[in-house]
Design a protein around this motif. Structure first.
Motif, PDB file in Angstrom:
ATOM      1  N   THR A 147      17.664 -55.019 -51.528  1.00  0.00           N
ATOM      2  CA  THR A 147      18.940 -54.339 -51.262  1.00  0.00           C
ATOM      3  C   THR A 147      20.079 -55.016 -52.019  1.00  0.00           C
ATOM      4  O   THR A 147      20.931 -54.346 -52.611  1.00  0.00           O
ATOM      5  CB  THR A 147      19.239 -54.330 -49.751  1.00  0.00           C
ATOM      6  N   LYS A 148      20.089 -56.346 -52.016  1.00  0.00           N
ATOM      7  CA  LYS A 148      21.128 -57.084 -52.755  1.00  0.00           C
ATOM      8  C   LYS A 148      21.017 -56.814 -54.255  1.00  0.00           C
ATOM      9  O   LYS A 148      22.037 -56.679 -54.949  1.00  0.00           O
ATOM     10  CB  LYS A 148      21.008 -58.576 -52.474  1.00  0.00           C
ATOM     11  N   SER A 169      18.554 -55.751 -43.953  1.00  0.00           N
ATOM     12  CA  SER A 169      18.639 -54.775 -45.028  1.00  0.00           C
ATOM     13  C   SER A 169      19.324 -53.500 -44.554  1.00  0.00           C
ATOM     14  O   SER A 169      20.179 -52.945 -45.260  1.00  0.00           O
ATOM     15  CB  SER A 169      17.234 -54.448 -45.555  1.00  0.00           C
ATOM     16  N   ALA A 228      19.815 -54.078 -55.583  1.00  0.00           N
ATOM     17  CA  ALA A 228      20.301 -52.706 -55.766  1.00  0.00           C
ATOM     18  C   ALA A 228      21.830 -52.679 -55.803  1.00  0.00           C
ATOM     19  O   ALA A 228      22.434 -52.032 -56.670  1.00  0.00           O
ATOM     20  CB  ALA A 228      19.776 -51.814 -54.644  1.00  0.00           C
ATOM     21  N   ILE A 229      22.464 -53.382 -54.894  1.00  0.00           N
ATOM     22  CA  ILE A 229      23.932 -53.439 -54.852  1.00  0.00           C
ATOM     23  C   ILE A 229      24.476 -54.019 -56.162  1.00  0.00           C
ATOM     24  O   ILE A 229      25.480 -53.539 -56.704  1.00  0.00           O
ATOM     25  CB  ILE A 229      24.404 -54.271 -53.640  1.00  0.00           C
ATOM     26  N   LEU A 261      16.206 -44.620 -48.467  1.00  0.00           N
ATOM     27  CA  LEU A 261      15.282 -45.307 -49.367  1.00  0.00           C
ATOM     28  C   LEU A 261      14.021 -44.458 -49.521  1.00  0.00           C
ATOM     29  O   LEU A 261      13.718 -43.607 -48.687  1.00  0.00           O
ATOM     30  CB  LEU A 261      14.897 -46.679 -48.821  1.00  0.00           C
ATOM     31  N   PHE A 302      24.682 -46.650 -48.479  1.00  0.00           N
ATOM     32  CA  PHE A 302      23.424 -46.227 -49.089  1.00  0.00           C
ATOM     33  C   PHE A 302      22.940 -44.896 -48.510  1.00  0.00           C
ATOM     34  O   PHE A 302      23.203 -44.567 -47.344  1.00  0.00           O
ATOM     35  CB  PHE A 302      22.334 -47.270 -48.845  1.00  0.00           C
ATOM     36  N   PHE A 336      13.019 -56.778 -48.126  1.00  0.00           N
ATOM     37  CA  PHE A 336      13.950 -55.656 -48.240  1.00  0.00           C
ATOM     38  C   PHE A 336      15.383 -56.121 -48.484  1.00  0.00           C
ATOM     39  O   PHE A 336      16.135 -55.486 -49.216  1.00  0.00           O
ATOM     40  CB  PHE A 336      13.896 -54.797 -46.974  1.00  0.00           C
ATOM     41  N   THR A 337      15.769 -57.226 -47.868  1.00  0.00           N
ATOM     42  CA  THR A 337      17.137 -57.708 -48.031  1.00  0.00           C
ATOM     43  C   THR A 337      17.401 -58.109 -49.478  1.00  0.00           C
ATOM     44  O   THR A 337      18.438 -57.768 -50.057  1.00  0.00           O
ATOM     45  CB  THR A 337      17.420 -58.894 -47.093  1.00  0.00           C
ATOM     46  N   ARG A 371      22.755 -51.911 -46.104  1.00  0.00           N
ATOM     47  CA  ARG A 371      22.772 -50.558 -46.650  1.00  0.00           C
ATOM     48  C   ARG A 371      23.836 -49.699 -45.981  1.00  0.00           C
ATOM     49  O   ARG A 371      24.509 -48.903 -46.646  1.00  0.00           O
ATOM     50  CB  ARG A 371      21.377 -49.925 -46.527  1.00  0.00           C
ATOM     51  N   LYS A 380      22.843 -46.945 -54.871  1.00  0.00           N
ATOM     52  CA  LYS A 380      23.078 -46.525 -53.491  1.00  0.00           C
ATOM     53  C   LYS A 380      21.765 -46.145 -52.797  1.00  0.00           C
ATOM     54  O   LYS A 380      21.764 -45.578 -51.704  1.00  0.00           O
ATOM     55  CB  LYS A 380      24.033 -45.330 -53.444  1.00  0.00           C
ATOM     56  N   THR A 381      20.664 -46.446 -53.444  1.00  0.00           N
ATOM     57  CA  THR A 381      19.329 -46.259 -52.897  1.00  0.00           C
ATOM     58  C   THR A 381      18.387 -47.065 -53.766  1.00  0.00           C
ATOM     59  O   THR A 381      18.805 -47.634 -54.786  1.00  0.00           O
ATOM     60  CB  THR A 381      18.909 -44.780 -52.869  1.00  0.00           C
TER      61      THR A 381
END
Length: 276
Positions: free
Chosen positions: A17-18, A51, A20-21, A63, A60, A13-14, A55, A26-27
């Motif tokens: 998330t990175k 994560s 996504a960033i 999810l 965020f 997940f981490t 977020r 934002k999700t």
């Protein structure tokens, strides 16, 4: 607004998330396990916690998990139906641990039983799975209505929800491409489509959205996603969808058939549309 894309959590997940960033999201949405089936990967509590922290830091929204395509809650064969129930129940538990509030599932295919029997099977399956205290909400995805798919009409989604013991544990995820395929004219009148959804299902049940252009025309009953602006919904139609106030607080994820750079470009465009 919470814009994102369908990403892989194969590295955790981490990592997702990175990623996504890095594309301005934002999700994000992800498969709970291999979309074609298979055992689920064990969750790492440390990875989940990191994560969640990231977020929160980056503002965020929720999810969205997506159940594998192998789940058919409307299956006429007992072993297939049992597999669907067992898998979805297990993934609800896993998403509770992962602190993910939504899991999208395709309602299923009745495979010749007929739509009424298909709806009955889905409702029965969900009544066996859902618990009054569960934190994760199951989102029935509106479909294009191909073949024996259930969920191509708002009335079908409403019938499923109407038969539930715990209807507050179920919401809906709509998909712009699926809507067009199912015969809902999102290209020219998304507001009208959403008003119809509100009348039949209830707009309060809309908890997530997939934003995709479509390779196929209105009423085709085909699910063929296209990059934003390169399909038959087009820039004007997609812009009208994004600007509808009902979508302001729900996660909107891309499932367009591109690469990560396409997601980055599309999310930037989405943000431009809503800020203009």
């Amino acid at each position: 607004m919470y814009f994102g894309a369908h990403l892989s959590i194969s590295k955790g997940f981490t990592s997702a998330t990175k990623e996504a960033i890095s594309i301005g999201a934002k999700t994000f949405q992800f498969f709970t396990r291999n979309p074609r089936g298979g055992a689920a990967k064990a969750l790492d509590p440390h990875d989940i916690a990191k994560s969640v922290e990231l977020r929160k830091e980056h503002g965020f929204g929720p999810l969205v998990a997506h159940a594998p395509y192998t789940i058919n809650l409307s299956a006429p064969k007992e072993d297939t139906w049992s597999f669907a129930k067992t898998t979805l129940a297990a993934d609800i538990e896993r998403m509770t641990e992962a602190q993910v509030p939504y899991i999208v599932v395709h309602p299923g295919s009745h495979v010749g039983q007929g739509i009424d029997q298909g709806i009955e099977k889905i409702t029965q399956a969900l009544n066996e799975i859902l618990k009054p205290d569960q934190a994760v909400m199951v989102l029935l995805e509106g479909m294009a209505g191909a073949g024996t798919e259930v969920g191509g009409r708002f009335e079908e989604l409403a019938a499923i929800i109407g038969g539930l013991v715990f209807p507050d544990k179920v919401g809906v995820c709509l998909d712009s491409c699926h809507l067009l395929g199912a015969g809902y004219n999102v290209k020219e009148d998304f507001a009208g489509v959403l008003a119809e959804f509100d009348r039949i299902v209830g707009v309060s049940r809309l908890k997530a959205m997939h934003l995709n252009d479509s390779q196929q025309p209105l009423g085709s009953h085909k699910d063929r996603h296209a990059l934003l602006g390169q399909g038959l919904i087009g820039i004007d139609g997609l812009s009208a969808i994004l600007k509808h106030p009902v979508l302001a607080e729900i996660p909107i994820n891309l499932e367009t058939p591109g690469e990560i750079e396409d997601y980055r470009r599309e999310i930037a465009w989405m943000n431009t549309v809503v800020s203009s």
